[in-house]
Enzyme design. Sequence first.
Site, PDB file in Angstrom:
ATOM      1  N   THR A  75       0.798  -1.355  -0.092  1.00  0.00           N
ATOM      2  CA  THR A  75       0.061   0.010  -0.147  1.00  0.00           C
ATOM      3  C   THR A  75       1.012   1.318  -0.039  1.00  0.00           C
ATOM      4  O   THR A  75       0.597   2.220  -0.764  1.00  0.00           O
ATOM      5  CB  THR A  75      -1.036  -0.151   1.216  1.00  0.00           C
ATOM      6  OG1 THR A  75      -1.816  -1.142   1.183  1.00  0.00           O
ATOM      7  CG2 THR A  75      -1.647   1.357   1.222  1.00  0.00           C
ATOM      8  N   GLN A 182      -0.367 -10.064  -5.349  1.00  0.00           N
ATOM      9  CA  GLN A 182      -0.937 -11.434  -5.381  1.00  0.00           C
ATOM     10  C   GLN A 182      -0.147 -12.543  -6.202  1.00  0.00           C
ATOM     11  O   GLN A 182      -0.256 -13.687  -6.073  1.00  0.00           O
ATOM     12  CB  GLN A 182      -2.257 -11.456  -5.619  1.00  0.00           C
ATOM     13  CG  GLN A 182      -3.344 -10.873  -4.476  1.00  0.00           C
ATOM     14  CD  GLN A 182      -3.266 -11.463  -3.245  1.00  0.00           C
ATOM     15  OE1 GLN A 182      -2.894 -12.689  -3.121  1.00  0.00           O
ATOM     16  NE2 GLN A 182      -3.782 -10.867  -2.051  1.00  0.00           N
ATOM     17  N   THR A 242      14.482   5.021   9.037  1.00  0.00           N
ATOM     18  CA  THR A 242      15.237   3.998   9.541  1.00  0.00           C
ATOM     19  C   THR A 242      14.575   2.665   9.038  1.00  0.00           C
ATOM     20  O   THR A 242      13.474   2.345   9.113  1.00  0.00           O
ATOM     21  CB  THR A 242      15.205   3.874  10.934  1.00  0.00           C
ATOM     22  OG1 THR A 242      15.723   5.044  11.444  1.00  0.00           O
ATOM     23  CG2 THR A 242      16.208   2.695  11.608  1.00  0.00           C
ATOM     24  N   CYS A 327     -15.304  -4.466   4.802  1.00  0.00           N
ATOM     25  CA  CYS A 327     -16.314  -4.170   5.802  1.00  0.00           C
ATOM     26  C   CYS A 327     -15.689  -2.625   6.364  1.00  0.00           C
ATOM     27  O   CYS A 327     -14.616  -2.481   6.757  1.00  0.00           O
ATOM     28  CB  CYS A 327     -16.043  -5.056   6.958  1.00  0.00           C
ATOM     29  SG  CYS A 327     -16.898  -6.676   6.841  1.00  0.00           S
TER      30      CYS A 327
END
Length: 384
Positions: A75, A182, A242, A327
């Site tokens: 992401t 994936q 870091t 959700c």
Amino acid sequence: MQGKRKIYLDYNASTPVDQRVVDTMLPYFTEKFGNASSDHIFGWDAEEAVENSREQIAGLINCKITEITFSSGATEAANLALFGFCERNRYKGNHIITCKTEHKAVLDTMLALQRKGFEVTYLDVDLEGNIDLQELAESITSETILVCLMLANNETGLIHPMLEIEKIVHSKNVKLMSDITQAVGKIPIDLKRLNLDLAIFSSHKIYGPKGVGALYINKKNKVEIDPYVFGGGQEKAIRPGTLNVPGIVGFGKAAKIASTEIEKESERILDLKNKLESDLKMIEDTTINSEACDRLPNTTNISFKNIEGGQLVRKLNNLAISRGSACTSNTVQASHVLKAMGLDDELALSSIRLSLGNGTTLEDINFAVMEITKTVNKLKGIIV
């Protein structure tokens, strides 16, 4: 639930860390704990471990070690790539092309880019989840700077024809980015052959630790991005801060294991998936989504007509599966992937994803088939 057998069939969501990976990581929490940016023996040891991992990961996907930038996950890598590339190349145009079935990590970033003035085209898909390659070609304009299409869909397992896509995109002098998260570790990936300009992927999908991922930037194609995060010079200033040395070490070890085991393990898992689908299709009014397409060897997305999806998932509480929905704020929503493929809300909410992994056995498949069949028939009022 006590004493009841529980089966994990959600490997597309996350995988358990391989014990060999854990063992490799452990010294970097205690004995070799140095900061990879520190100019002394502890730092040098950490830096060497990071570069060794970079080499292992590059070996899995066939690219140069200098083309790998570490991040906290796919992401973050998506954000770094999309914002960094689009801002860097804004003088060339402001148009981006993607697909309605992309992962939310990409789609939500696209929405943010639209708020910054970029124009985004979202390609439709057919009933199987395929894009129209002619529509892709016709959507590219003189303002288009980037096409972003995932290699394999996380919900259905569908694999896009990336070699054909690459030819179309590069023939128009446009750059190509792909979310390969994936696909990595499940099917062989050769980035030199695919000729992607940018790619993102993650460690925890290949039996490595969470909290570490990578951004691939094609050096041969002279792809450059602007920094989007600031605060240091680490990772060529693209992703300062870091480095997570233990996580990166684990990522590298997981990549090395995948490199040696992918062929045999993919064949084993594909055999299990084929049995799973063959048995589940015996249930009346059952559809395997994207069944006719090239798919990942481990992923099944299946819809059951005329049942209430919420009840199905609650009854299957001994199986760790994905509902094919998101959700948000305790509200269950129909999968955007399945809706883009033409499923209505009711059918999309009555669909589940089962994703297999290295811990999946034939006994697990037989148990899952038995439980799903029994539950679906019960919800339909069928007495077996």
